[in-house]
Design a protein around this motif. Structure first.
Motif, PDB file in Angstrom:
ATOM      1  N   ALA A 111       0.834  -1.205   0.000  1.00  0.00           N
ATOM      2  CA  ALA A 111       0.000   0.000   0.000  1.00  0.00           C
ATOM      3  C   ALA A 111       0.868   1.253   0.000  1.00  0.00           C
ATOM      4  O   ALA A 111       0.580   2.220  -0.715  1.00  0.00           O
ATOM      5  CB  ALA A 111      -0.935  -0.008   1.206  1.00  0.00           C
ATOM      6  N   LEU A 112       1.944   1.232   0.793  1.00  0.00           N
ATOM      7  CA  LEU A 112       2.850   2.381   0.835  1.00  0.00           C
ATOM      8  C   LEU A 112       3.542   2.569  -0.511  1.00  0.00           C
ATOM      9  O   LEU A 112       3.632   3.694  -1.022  1.00  0.00           O
ATOM     10  CB  LEU A 112       3.884   2.200   1.936  1.00  0.00           C
ATOM     11  CG  LEU A 112       4.933   3.311   2.038  1.00  0.00           C
ATOM     12  CD1 LEU A 112       4.287   4.638   2.389  1.00  0.00           C
ATOM     13  CD2 LEU A 112       5.998   2.937   3.034  1.00  0.00           C
ATOM     14  N   LYS A 113       4.007   1.472  -1.110  1.00  0.00           N
ATOM     15  CA  LYS A 113       4.661   1.575  -2.420  1.00  0.00           C
ATOM     16  C   LYS A 113       3.693   2.113  -3.473  1.00  0.00           C
ATOM     17  O   LYS A 113       4.079   2.896  -4.343  1.00  0.00           O
ATOM     18  CB  LYS A 113       5.209   0.213  -2.848  1.00  0.00           C
ATOM     19  CG  LYS A 113       6.452  -0.181  -2.088  1.00  0.00           C
ATOM     20  CD  LYS A 113       6.966  -1.536  -2.546  1.00  0.00           C
ATOM     21  CE  LYS A 113       8.212  -1.935  -1.769  1.00  0.00           C
ATOM     22  NZ  LYS A 113       8.723  -3.246  -2.160  1.00  0.00           N
ATOM     23  N   MET A 114       2.437   1.685  -3.401  1.00  0.00           N
ATOM     24  CA  MET A 114       1.435   2.165  -4.349  1.00  0.00           C
ATOM     25  C   MET A 114       1.201   3.664  -4.176  1.00  0.00           C
ATOM     26  O   MET A 114       1.124   4.410  -5.165  1.00  0.00           O
ATOM     27  CB  MET A 114       0.136   1.398  -4.161  1.00  0.00           C
ATOM     28  CG  MET A 114      -0.946   1.825  -5.090  1.00  0.00           C
ATOM     29  SD  MET A 114      -0.508   1.419  -6.755  1.00  0.00           S
ATOM     30  CE  MET A 114      -2.067   1.011  -7.418  1.00  0.00           C
ATOM     31  N   MET A 115       1.127   4.126  -2.932  1.00  0.00           N
ATOM     32  CA  MET A 115       0.924   5.549  -2.695  1.00  0.00           C
ATOM     33  C   MET A 115       2.123   6.360  -3.172  1.00  0.00           C
ATOM     34  O   MET A 115       1.964   7.458  -3.724  1.00  0.00           O
ATOM     35  CB  MET A 115       0.642   5.820  -1.214  1.00  0.00           C
ATOM     36  CG  MET A 115      -0.690   5.313  -0.728  1.00  0.00           C
ATOM     37  SD  MET A 115      -2.118   5.859  -1.686  1.00  0.00           S
ATOM     38  CE  MET A 115      -2.019   7.620  -1.544  1.00  0.00           C
ATOM     39  N   VAL A 116       3.324   5.850  -2.988  1.00  0.00           N
ATOM     40  CA  VAL A 116       4.523   6.545  -3.463  1.00  0.00           C
ATOM     41  C   VAL A 116       4.499   6.636  -4.986  1.00  0.00           C
ATOM     42  O   VAL A 116       4.814   7.691  -5.560  1.00  0.00           O
ATOM     43  CB  VAL A 116       5.800   5.837  -2.957  1.00  0.00           C
ATOM     44  CG1 VAL A 116       7.032   6.350  -3.665  1.00  0.00           C
ATOM     45  CG2 VAL A 116       5.940   6.029  -1.457  1.00  0.00           C
TER      46      VAL A 116
END
Length: 104
Positions: A81-86
């Protein structure tokens, strides 16, 4: 069998505006969420996944009713989820910079 592109038809016929293009400041005619709402929802979902992951880690460390596999899965979901937001942020910044480079 229906033609899947038959609905495109006369989207570029003079006098008929292309579908999906709106004037600035007008409401979304389809009644769906705006881009801003979609981005904020994504951000809130990523944050909630992170909070759930932290709770799973705490349960695992305190001997709660959770397996190591569940903790690992929760951590990986938060990481994705964090990688997607980045990546979403990077694409937005890239689009913004491209608009800035446009000459009028």
């Amino acid at each position: 069998m229906t033609n899947s592109i038959s609905h495109i038809g006369n989207a570029f016929v003079p006098g008929i505006p292309p579908t999906g293009i709106q004037e600035a400041g007008t409401a979304n005619p389809s009644g769906g969420p705006s881009f801003k709402e979609l981005m904020l929802d994504s951000l809130h979902n990523a944050n909630q996944i992170q909070l759930d992951s932290q709770q799973a880690i705490e349960k695992g460390l305190l001997g709660g009713d959770i397996t190591q596999a569940e903790v690992f899965t929760s951590v990986k979901k938060a990481d994705l989820a964090l990688k997607m937001m980045v990546q979403m942020r990077n694409k937005l910044l890239e689009a913004y910079n491209e608009v800035q480079r446009m000459q009028l």
